[in-house]
Write a protein that holds these residues in place. Structure first.
Motif, short mmCIF file in Angstrom:
data_model
loop_
_atom_site.label_atom_id
_atom_site.label_comp_id
_atom_site.label_asym_id
_atom_site.label_seq_id
_atom_site.Cartn_x
_atom_site.Cartn_y
_atom_site.Cartn_z
N LEU A 116 0.83 -1.21 0.00
CA LEU A 116 0.00 0.00 0.00
C LEU A 116 0.86 1.26 0.00
N LEU A 117 1.91 1.25 0.82
CA LEU A 117 2.79 2.41 0.88
C LEU A 117 3.48 2.62 -0.47
N PHE A 118 3.82 1.53 -1.13
CA PHE A 118 4.43 1.62 -2.45
C PHE A 118 3.46 2.25 -3.44
N MET A 119 2.19 1.84 -3.38
CA MET A 119 1.19 2.39 -4.30
C MET A 119 0.92 3.86 -4.01
N HIS A 120 1.08 4.27 -2.75
CA HIS A 120 0.91 5.69 -2.41
C HIS A 120 1.98 6.55 -3.07
N GLY A 121 3.14 5.94 -3.35
CA GLY A 121 4.27 6.73 -3.83
C GLY A 121 5.15 7.23 -2.70
N ASP A 122 5.05 6.59 -1.52
CA ASP A 122 5.84 7.02 -0.38
C ASP A 122 7.34 6.87 -0.65
N ILE A 123 8.13 7.64 0.08
CA ILE A 123 9.57 7.72 -0.16
C ILE A 123 10.29 6.71 0.73
N VAL A 124 10.94 5.74 0.10
CA VAL A 124 11.62 4.67 0.82
C VAL A 124 13.09 5.02 1.00
N ILE A 125 13.57 4.95 2.24
CA ILE A 125 14.97 5.28 2.48
C ILE A 125 15.68 4.14 3.20
N ASN A 126 16.97 4.07 2.97
CA ASN A 126 17.84 3.13 3.67
C ASN A 126 18.60 3.92 4.73
N ARG A 127 18.27 3.70 6.00
CA ARG A 127 18.87 4.48 7.06
C ARG A 127 20.34 4.16 7.28
N ALA A 128 20.81 3.08 6.65
CA ALA A 128 22.23 2.73 6.78
C ALA A 128 23.11 3.70 6.02
N SER A 129 22.53 4.41 5.05
CA SER A 129 23.28 5.38 4.26
C SER A 129 22.61 6.75 4.40
N MET A 178 19.20 11.21 2.58
CA MET A 178 18.93 12.65 2.52
C MET A 178 18.73 13.08 1.06
N ARG A 179 19.54 12.57 0.18
CA ARG A 179 19.41 12.91 -1.25
C ARG A 179 18.05 12.48 -1.78
N LEU A 180 17.61 11.29 -1.39
CA LEU A 180 16.34 10.76 -1.88
C LEU A 180 15.15 11.55 -1.31
N VAL A 181 15.21 11.87 -0.03
CA VAL A 181 14.14 12.66 0.59
C VAL A 181 14.04 14.02 -0.09
N HIS A 182 15.17 14.63 -0.35
CA HIS A 182 15.20 15.95 -0.97
C HIS A 182 14.66 15.89 -2.41
N GLU A 183 15.12 14.91 -3.16
CA GLU A 183 14.75 14.80 -4.58
C GLU A 183 13.28 14.41 -4.74
N LYS A 184 12.89 13.30 -4.11
CA LYS A 184 11.51 12.82 -4.24
C LYS A 184 10.53 13.73 -3.52
N GLY A 185 10.97 14.28 -2.37
CA GLY A 185 10.10 15.19 -1.63
C GLY A 185 9.72 16.40 -2.45
N LYS A 186 10.68 17.01 -3.12
CA LYS A 186 10.40 18.19 -3.94
C LYS A 186 9.49 17.83 -5.12
N GLU A 187 9.65 16.63 -5.66
CA GLU A 187 8.80 16.20 -6.77
C GLU A 187 7.34 16.12 -6.33
N TRP A 188 7.09 15.50 -5.17
CA TRP A 188 5.72 15.37 -4.69
C TRP A 188 5.15 16.72 -4.27
N LEU A 189 5.95 17.55 -3.64
CA LEU A 189 5.48 18.88 -3.25
C LEU A 189 5.09 19.70 -4.48
#
Length: 242
Positions: A111-124, A129-140
């Protein structure tokens, strides 16, 4: 027995709406860039989860602080997985920033995948941070809000701990308001596998930090203000519930 029946009903509803969400994603994708239909179906799932018992409540305080036509970076305290499902009570379409482990949970992960939620790997941290910034701005840019737990992980003692800067950097770079929300009561929905049918969850929506302030002020100052306000609000909620 009631708990077992509750779980069975929730599972059946989740499965039906899971299939409906997949169909909606495929059919509506060309004209529903925010995935509003999928989000609405998930809201229905949570309405069933919290609506089966007339004594189980999700109380929203401060809903007047939300502009349903605005997009925000939403910051929340994090105590349990229930935090995720209880937020669907608010009148916004949002995307979660969530660790990849959540996506391994049956049904929930898909369900989260279908929402388009942003998946991150906390090990990196850098890649996350790059993914949150990039995908976050796209959704906003599409008009959806982004929901982030700025602590980065669950609180083990129920208190609000230090924030990471990711949510605040995203809001500043995207030029959007920050909407702080404080949750309480999400750890008591179940105990030893049994459902508390009298559970009450408080969702306190605080006044947003306007986009102009987010952009012009120092990130550390904004982060400190939001942290202090959320800590004070949580203490107030708990004091009033005694």
């Amino acid at each position: 027995m009631l708990t077992l029946l509750y779980y069975i009903i929730c599972l059946i509803v989740a499965l039906v709406l899971y299939v409906a969400s997949f169909i909606a994603l495929v059919v509506c994708y060309p004209f529903d860039k925010k995935r509003v239909v999928v989000h609405t179906l998930s809201r229905w799932i949570t309405n069933v989860i919290f609506g089966l018992s007339p004594l189980m409540k999700r109380e929203v305080i401060g809903i007047e602080n939300i502009d349903p036509n605005e997009r925000y970076v939403i910051t929340l305290n994090h105590n349990s997985m229930v935090d995720i499902i209880c937020l669907y009570k608010i009148p916004l379409v949002f995307k979660w920033v969530s660790k990849k482990e959540v996506y391994r949970i049956p049904i929930v992960g898909r369900l989260l995948f279908m929402h388009g939620d942003i998946v991150i790997n906390r090990a990196s941290a850098k890649e996350a941070m790059r993914l949150v910034h990039e995908k976050g701005k796209e959704w906003l840019a599409k008009g959806a809000s982004i929901s982030i737990f700025p602590e980065g992980t669950r609180s083990k003692d129920g208190q609000i701990h230090n924030f990471k800067a990711g949510a605040f950097i995203l809001a500043k770079d995207a030029g959007v308001p920050i909407l702080p929300i404080v949750l309480d009561g999400t750890t008591t929905l179940t105990k030893h596998g049994l459902v508390n049918f009298r559970n009450k969850i408080t969702i306190r929506v605080l006044p947003p930090i306007p986009a102009k302030e987010v952009v012009e002020r120092d990130i550390k100052d904004v982060m400190a203000e939001v942290h202090t306000t959320m800590v004070d609000t949580l203490a107030e909620i708990r004091a009033n519930s005694k």
